[in-house]
Scaffold this motif. Structure first.
Motif, PDB file in Angstrom:
ATOM      1  N   LYS A 108       0.842  -1.133  -0.125  1.00  0.00           N
ATOM      2  CA  LYS A 108      -0.005   0.021  -0.049  1.00  0.00           C
ATOM      3  C   LYS A 108       0.875   1.365   0.003  1.00  0.00           C
ATOM      4  O   LYS A 108       1.165   1.999   1.121  1.00  0.00           O
ATOM      5  CB  LYS A 108      -0.941  -0.245   1.288  1.00  0.00           C
ATOM      6  N   PRO A 109       1.403   1.639  -1.251  1.00  0.00           N
ATOM      7  CA  PRO A 109       2.291   2.682  -1.376  1.00  0.00           C
ATOM      8  C   PRO A 109       1.857   4.193  -1.010  1.00  0.00           C
ATOM      9  O   PRO A 109       2.709   5.201  -0.435  1.00  0.00           O
ATOM     10  CB  PRO A 109       2.936   2.592  -2.730  1.00  0.00           C
ATOM     11  N   GLU A 110       0.454   4.237  -1.152  1.00  0.00           N
ATOM     12  CA  GLU A 110      -0.102   5.389  -0.456  1.00  0.00           C
ATOM     13  C   GLU A 110      -0.668   5.476   0.742  1.00  0.00           C
ATOM     14  O   GLU A 110      -1.737   6.211   0.995  1.00  0.00           O
ATOM     15  CB  GLU A 110      -1.096   5.830  -1.604  1.00  0.00           C
ATOM     16  N   THR A 111      -0.231   4.652   1.610  1.00  0.00           N
ATOM     17  CA  THR A 111      -0.374   4.811   2.951  1.00  0.00           C
ATOM     18  C   THR A 111      -0.419   6.002   3.793  1.00  0.00           C
ATOM     19  O   THR A 111       0.620   6.757   3.498  1.00  0.00           O
ATOM     20  CB  THR A 111       0.376   3.884   3.724  1.00  0.00           C
ATOM     21  N   LYS A 112      -1.395   6.632   4.502  1.00  0.00           N
ATOM     22  CA  LYS A 112      -1.409   7.786   4.873  1.00  0.00           C
ATOM     23  C   LYS A 112      -1.063   7.621   6.533  1.00  0.00           C
ATOM     24  O   LYS A 112      -1.331   6.454   7.112  1.00  0.00           O
ATOM     25  CB  LYS A 112      -2.630   8.480   4.825  1.00  0.00           C
ATOM     26  N   LEU A 113      -0.864   8.610   7.410  1.00  0.00           N
ATOM     27  CA  LEU A 113      -0.580   8.459   8.684  1.00  0.00           C
ATOM     28  C   LEU A 113      -1.766   8.126   9.346  1.00  0.00           C
ATOM     29  O   LEU A 113      -1.759   7.353  10.371  1.00  0.00           O
ATOM     30  CB  LEU A 113      -0.119  10.079   9.283  1.00  0.00           C
ATOM     31  N   LYS A 114      -2.839   8.755   8.872  1.00  0.00           N
ATOM     32  CA  LYS A 114      -4.076   8.198   9.604  1.00  0.00           C
ATOM     33  C   LYS A 114      -4.367   6.602   9.559  1.00  0.00           C
ATOM     34  O   LYS A 114      -4.966   5.866  10.212  1.00  0.00           O
ATOM     35  CB  LYS A 114      -5.199   8.946   9.106  1.00  0.00           C
ATOM     36  N   ASP A 115      -4.061   6.019   8.523  1.00  0.00           N
ATOM     37  CA  ASP A 115      -4.126   4.641   8.350  1.00  0.00           C
ATOM     38  C   ASP A 115      -3.369   3.890   9.430  1.00  0.00           C
ATOM     39  O   ASP A 115      -3.561   2.701   9.901  1.00  0.00           O
ATOM     40  CB  ASP A 115      -3.723   4.262   6.919  1.00  0.00           C
ATOM     41  N   ILE A 116      -1.984   4.456   9.325  1.00  0.00           N
ATOM     42  CA  ILE A 116      -1.117   3.814  10.644  1.00  0.00           C
ATOM     43  C   ILE A 116      -1.659   3.857  12.152  1.00  0.00           C
ATOM     44  O   ILE A 116      -1.743   2.887  12.565  1.00  0.00           O
ATOM     45  CB  ILE A 116       0.316   4.345  10.527  1.00  0.00           C
ATOM     46  N   GLY A 118       3.648  15.805  11.561  1.00  0.00           N
ATOM     47  CA  GLY A 118       2.794  15.474  10.398  1.00  0.00           C
ATOM     48  C   GLY A 118       1.254  15.564  10.697  1.00  0.00           C
ATOM     49  O   GLY A 118       0.766  15.943  11.675  1.00  0.00           O
ATOM     50  N   SER A 119       0.396  15.091   9.593  1.00  0.00           N
ATOM     51  CA  SER A 119      -0.904  15.160   9.694  1.00  0.00           C
ATOM     52  C   SER A 119      -1.725  14.019   9.042  1.00  0.00           C
ATOM     53  O   SER A 119      -0.971  13.192   8.530  1.00  0.00           O
ATOM     54  CB  SER A 119      -1.575  16.449   9.080  1.00  0.00           C
ATOM     55  N   ASN A 120      -2.782  13.910   9.379  1.00  0.00           N
ATOM     56  CA  ASN A 120      -3.475  12.540   9.095  1.00  0.00           C
ATOM     57  C   ASN A 120      -3.514  12.190   7.549  1.00  0.00           C
ATOM     58  O   ASN A 120      -3.244  11.071   7.338  1.00  0.00           O
ATOM     59  CB  ASN A 120      -5.250  12.920   9.409  1.00  0.00           C
ATOM     60  N   ASP A 121      -3.635  13.187   6.743  1.00  0.00           N
ATOM     61  CA  ASP A 121      -3.670  13.046   5.384  1.00  0.00           C
ATOM     62  C   ASP A 121      -2.055  12.715   4.613  1.00  0.00           C
ATOM     63  O   ASP A 121      -2.020  12.723   3.520  1.00  0.00           O
ATOM     64  CB  ASP A 121      -4.389  13.738   4.669  1.00  0.00           C
ATOM     65  N   ASP A 122      -0.988  13.083   5.500  1.00  0.00           N
ATOM     66  CA  ASP A 122       0.202  13.109   4.993  1.00  0.00           C
ATOM     67  C   ASP A 122       0.741  11.458   4.677  1.00  0.00           C
ATOM     68  O   ASP A 122       0.232  10.654   5.218  1.00  0.00           O
ATOM     69  CB  ASP A 122       1.342  13.542   6.041  1.00  0.00           C
ATOM     70  N   TYR A 123       1.346  11.543   3.462  1.00  0.00           N
ATOM     71  CA  TYR A 123       1.794  10.105   3.167  1.00  0.00           C
ATOM     72  C   TYR A 123       3.009   9.683   3.972  1.00  0.00           C
ATOM     73  O   TYR A 123       3.787  10.346   4.356  1.00  0.00           O
ATOM     74  CB  TYR A 123       2.327  10.017   1.629  1.00  0.00           C
ATOM     75  N   ALA A 124       2.805   8.334   4.246  1.00  0.00           N
ATOM     76  CA  ALA A 124       3.817   7.604   5.297  1.00  0.00           C
ATOM     77  C   ALA A 124       5.140   7.350   4.736  1.00  0.00           C
ATOM     78  O   ALA A 124       6.233   7.796   5.428  1.00  0.00           O
ATOM     79  CB  ALA A 124       3.224   6.452   5.802  1.00  0.00           C
ATOM     80  N   GLY A 125       5.156   7.008   3.530  1.00  0.00           N
ATOM     81  CA  GLY A 125       6.349   6.558   2.845  1.00  0.00           C
ATOM     82  C   GLY A 125       6.995   5.338   3.410  1.00  0.00           C
ATOM     83  O   GLY A 125       6.067   4.700   4.217  1.00  0.00           O
ATOM     84  N   ARG A 126       8.170   5.084   3.660  1.00  0.00           N
ATOM     85  CA  ARG A 126       8.752   3.915   4.134  1.00  0.00           C
ATOM     86  C   ARG A 126       8.569   3.925   5.808  1.00  0.00           C
ATOM     87  O   ARG A 126       9.075   5.147   6.313  1.00  0.00           O
ATOM     88  CB  ARG A 126      10.199   3.660   3.803  1.00  0.00           C
ATOM     89  N   ILE A 127       8.225   2.977   6.238  1.00  0.00           N
ATOM     90  CA  ILE A 127       7.982   3.126   8.035  1.00  0.00           C
ATOM     91  C   ILE A 127       9.219   2.298   8.776  1.00  0.00           C
ATOM     92  O   ILE A 127       9.135   1.167   8.263  1.00  0.00           O
ATOM     93  CB  ILE A 127       6.484   2.614   8.200  1.00  0.00           C
ATOM     94  N   GLU A 128       9.753   3.051   9.425  1.00  0.00           N
ATOM     95  CA  GLU A 128      10.780   2.122  10.291  1.00  0.00           C
ATOM     96  C   GLU A 128      10.386   2.302  11.814  1.00  0.00           C
ATOM     97  O   GLU A 128       9.727   3.587  12.360  1.00  0.00           O
ATOM     98  CB  GLU A 128      12.144   2.940  10.236  1.00  0.00           C
TER      99      GLU A 128
END
Length: 273
Positions: free
Chosen positions: A152-160, A182-192
């Motif tokens: 899911k490359p377009e994962t947003k912070l709210k999804d996490i 960040g904010s709810n609709d910001d894209y997460a990118g790679r998560i560490e």
């Protein structure tokens, strides 16, 4: 059960072959049937354990002897963690040095004998188990997030946030996952997921991750100066998976193993079952 077996079980679960600098048997003991374990276990908790008839006390956060004095040394594990994320090893080492030196100044001057002397006077078996539990937590959280968002490359912070809140670890807890940068609709990118390094490595470490292509860091807590710098430089996102519930993840895996070995274990002081 004895203190060596308790420790070896924790190390095995964390895939470690020796005790890290922040982990040690402070007072040895045997014939252990009842263990009292918590995030922060100091002299009041030792007295409580004695009064309630426990045979051993285990603290997650380092509270005694070499676990305090040598604490900065355990931060070296962050170098390999940065390398794994794509940071060159020489840059990783330099990024860590400033915060590591600061931690060493404080820990070297601390009263490392305060809790250990109480445990010895009470003849209460006492262990500090820090990074082994954090390694377990980090692996569990990273694996679950990888599985949830790998394709899911377009994962947003709210999804996490929604994903974390759906896990039993964080459900119905007082402290909840939240976005610090960040904010709810910001894209997460790679998560560490960064939950096992002794303590926070500081802004230079965070900056190294973001420069290596990480978009969002998941941590248990973030200092104000790190938060401010990441916002001002606009270089990435930070999500907090709360400290006490997250610490509980790895610790409860250890507790589960001890219970299977026949030990009665009671959790308190931040470990949330």
């Amino acid at each position: 059960m004895n203190t060596n077996k308790l420790m070896n079980t924790a190390l095995k679960l964390a895939k470690l072959d020796k005790m890290p600098y922040d982990t040690n048997i402070i007072v040895e003991g045997k014939n252990i049937k009842k263990v009292l374990i918590g995030i922060d276990m100091e002299t009041p908790e030792l007295l409580l354990a004695q009064q309630l008839g426990y045979d051993c006390v285990v603290s997650h956060h380092p509270k005694a002897d070499s676990c305090i004095v040598d604490f900065a040394k355990v931060m070296d594990v962050q170098i390999q963690r940065m390398v794994k994320a794509g940071v060159p090893i020489n840059r990783a080492q330099k990024a860590l040095k400033k915060k590591q030196a600061s931690i060493d100044l404080g820990s070297h001057a601390s009263n490392y004998d305060r809790v250990s002397s109480a445990a010895r006077l009470m003849n209460m078996p006492y262990l500090n188990i820090h990074i082994p539990a954090d390694f377990i937590t980090e692996e569990i959280v990273q694996s679950r997030l990888d599985k949830a968002f790998l394709h899911k490359p377009e994962t947003k912070l709210k999804d996490i946030i929604n994903e974390l809140k759906s896990w039993k670890y964080y459900q119905n807890k007082i402290a909840q996952p939240l976005i610090r940068v960040g904010s709810n609709d910001d894209y997460a990118g790679r998560i560490e997921v960064l939950m096992a390094g002794g303590t926070n490595g500081g802004i230079d470490v965070y900056k190294s991750y973001f420069q290596a292509g990480v978009g969002t860091i998941i941590a248990m807590h973030v200092p104000e100066d790190v938060k401010k710098a990441v916002i001002e430089q606009n270089i990435g996102n930070i999500i907090i998976a709360p400290h006490m519930p997250s610490d509980s993840i790895g610790l409860l895996e250890i507790v589960k193993a001890w219970r299977k070995q026949g030990v009665e274990v009671t959790c308190m002081s931040g470990i949330i079952e």
